[in-house]
Design an enzyme around this catalytic site. Structure first.
Site: not given
Length: 291
Positions: A267-269
């Site tokens: 995901g994002h992180f």
């Protein structure tokens, strides 16, 4: 038993135009080690890079500041929060540390901060690591486009933005899109929420949220900078990012056709889950740039 070298990391403050900027920095074995400037995202701070610093800090000088309104940095009550002002303080931070050449890691909010600095000082930028840091309209999800369209004068829009500042919203940004949520340390999102809950911090984040449209307006300038300067670049992207989807990663290749691209199932992180894969890629770029 041989123990992998673990770097000494120092935690300091430096004054920049009335802002007490906190930063963490590795102390590598070599005084002339390559430098990597780490620019964090929302709602995080320099602590998001602590494992990367442990992984690479013995060989390279990794420097990660907290922006005003984030982490341990202390800004005056009358500080004006905008992406221009975050770039101004970060630019001053770089000058105070005497950095004149470095690879820049841009993630999330770090992209608009970093690309503003790159436009002002192209001579500083020896290379780029782009990790879910957007500079193209293709990289905006429908949800991100709606978020960017919100305005403070529109009834109900402030409430929508403030919904991101809850513990549930913060945790979701870390765990959303991950293949293995158990790989995400809960201290990450709990620490972010601690800082978000400090006095004045939600108001600072609200101002930045309503200023985000200024970044989209600058996308053409950033793309032109990339085409003109063609820095060596590593693009690492979590494909399940709810804000910045995978097309935003591929878009960089239009302007940086020689860039190295890796799209990962996270995901994002992305560093939270895929550090073992990402750290060697960064080390390879640093070695090539400084060879």
């Amino acid at each position: 038993m041989q123990v992998t070298s673990i770097p000494r990391t120092v935690h300091r403050h430096v004054e920049v135009d009335g802002v007490r900027v906190f930063y963490r920095e590795s102390v590598p074995d070599r005084a002339d080690a390559p430098v990597l400037l780490l620019l964090h995202g929302f709602p995080s701070a320099s602590h998001q890079f602590r494992r990367l610093i442990d992984a690479l800090g013995s060989r390279y000088r990794l420097i990660a500041p907290d922006y005003p309104g984030f982490g341990n940095t202390e800004a005056p009550a009358d500080f004006t929060y905008s992406f221009d002002s975050l770039a101004d303080i970060t630019e001053g931070f770089v000058e105070r540390l005497g950095l004149t050449r470095f690879v820049m890691y841009v993630f999330d909010f770090g992209a608009p901060v970093g690309f503003r600095i790159a436009g002002r000082h192209p001579e500083w930028i020896a290379g780029l690591v782009v990790q879910n840091g957007n500079a193209y309209e293709e990289g905006l999800s429908d949800g991100a486009r709606h978020f960017i369209s919100l305005r403070p004068e529109t009834p109900g829009d402030e409430d929508i933005v403030r919904g991101l500042f809850t513990l549930e919203g913060t945790r979701g940004q870390y765990e959303g899109g991950t293949a293995d949520p158990e790989a995400v340390s809960p201290e990450s999102w709990l620490l972010d929420q601690h800082f978000l809950d400090l006095p004045g911090r939600k108001e600072a984040q609200l101002a930045l949220a309503f200023d985000y449209h200024s970044n989209v307006a600058e996308y053409p300038q950033w793309q032109a900078w990339l085409r003109e300067h063609t820095p060596p670049a590593l693009i690492v992207w979590g494909r399940n990012d709810m804000f910045f989807p995978e097309p935003g990663a591929h878009a960089y290749l239009r302007d940086l056709p020689e860039a190295e691209l890796h799209v990962l199932d996270t995901g994002h992180f992305a560093l939270e889950e895929r550090l073992p894969e990402i750290a060697p890629l960064i080390a390879d770029l640093l070695d090539r740039v400084w060879s």
